[in-house]
Design a protein around this motif. Structure first.
Motif, short mmCIF file in Angstrom:
data_model
loop_
_atom_site.label_atom_id
_atom_site.label_comp_id
_atom_site.label_asym_id
_atom_site.label_seq_id
_atom_site.Cartn_x
_atom_site.Cartn_y
_atom_site.Cartn_z
N MET A 1 0.82 -1.20 0.00
CA MET A 1 0.00 0.00 0.00
C MET A 1 0.86 1.26 0.00
O MET A 1 0.51 2.24 -0.64
CB MET A 1 -0.94 -0.03 1.21
N GLU A 2 1.99 1.23 0.69
CA GLU A 2 2.87 2.39 0.74
C GLU A 2 3.42 2.71 -0.65
O GLU A 2 3.54 3.88 -1.04
CB GLU A 2 4.03 2.17 1.72
N ARG A 3 3.75 1.66 -1.40
CA ARG A 3 4.26 1.87 -2.77
C ARG A 3 3.20 2.56 -3.63
O ARG A 3 3.52 3.46 -4.42
CB ARG A 3 4.67 0.54 -3.37
N LEU A 4 1.96 2.16 -3.49
CA LEU A 4 0.87 2.77 -4.24
C LEU A 4 0.77 4.26 -3.90
O LEU A 4 0.65 5.11 -4.79
CB LEU A 4 -0.46 2.07 -3.94
N HIS A 5 0.85 4.58 -2.62
CA HIS A 5 0.79 5.98 -2.21
C HIS A 5 1.94 6.78 -2.81
O HIS A 5 1.75 7.92 -3.25
CB HIS A 5 0.81 6.10 -0.68
N LYS A 6 3.12 6.19 -2.84
CA LYS A 6 4.27 6.88 -3.42
C LYS A 6 4.10 7.10 -4.91
O LYS A 6 4.44 8.16 -5.43
CB LYS A 6 5.56 6.10 -3.13
N GLU A 7 3.59 6.10 -5.61
CA GLU A 7 3.34 6.24 -7.05
C GLU A 7 2.34 7.35 -7.31
O GLU A 7 2.56 8.21 -8.17
CB GLU A 7 2.81 4.93 -7.63
N VAL A 8 1.25 7.34 -6.57
CA VAL A 8 0.20 8.35 -6.76
C VAL A 8 0.75 9.74 -6.45
O VAL A 8 0.54 10.68 -7.22
CB VAL A 8 -1.04 8.03 -5.90
N ALA A 9 1.45 9.87 -5.36
CA ALA A 9 2.01 11.18 -4.98
C ALA A 9 3.00 11.68 -6.03
O ALA A 9 2.99 12.87 -6.38
CB ALA A 9 2.68 11.08 -3.61
N TYR A 10 3.83 10.81 -6.53
CA TYR A 10 4.85 11.17 -7.52
C TYR A 10 4.20 11.68 -8.80
O TYR A 10 4.57 12.74 -9.32
CB TYR A 10 5.71 9.93 -7.79
N ILE A 11 3.22 10.94 -9.30
CA ILE A 11 2.54 11.35 -10.53
C ILE A 11 1.73 12.63 -10.29
O ILE A 11 1.77 13.56 -11.11
CB ILE A 11 1.64 10.22 -11.06
#
Length: 48
Positions: A1-11
């Motif tokens: 889930m943390e990886r998903l949050h990082k991907e979303v935040a980055y984009i």
């Protein structure tokens, strides 16, 4: 889930796309955009 949050935040940070739009992307497509942004940043930083 943390990886998903990082991907979303980055984009979202770089492209200003909505949270809902980014989450609607399939994971491979989201990863492709992450890679594209990283490439853009790399090229930009090499020019500075």
């Amino acid at each position: 889930m943390e990886r998903l949050h990082k991907e979303v935040a980055y984009i979202a940070y770089h492209f200003h796309w909505s949270h809902e739009y980014i989450l609607a992307l399939e994971h491979p497509e989201r990863l492709r955009w992450v890679a594209e942004i990283a490439d853009i940043n790399k090229r930009f930083n090499e020019q500075v």
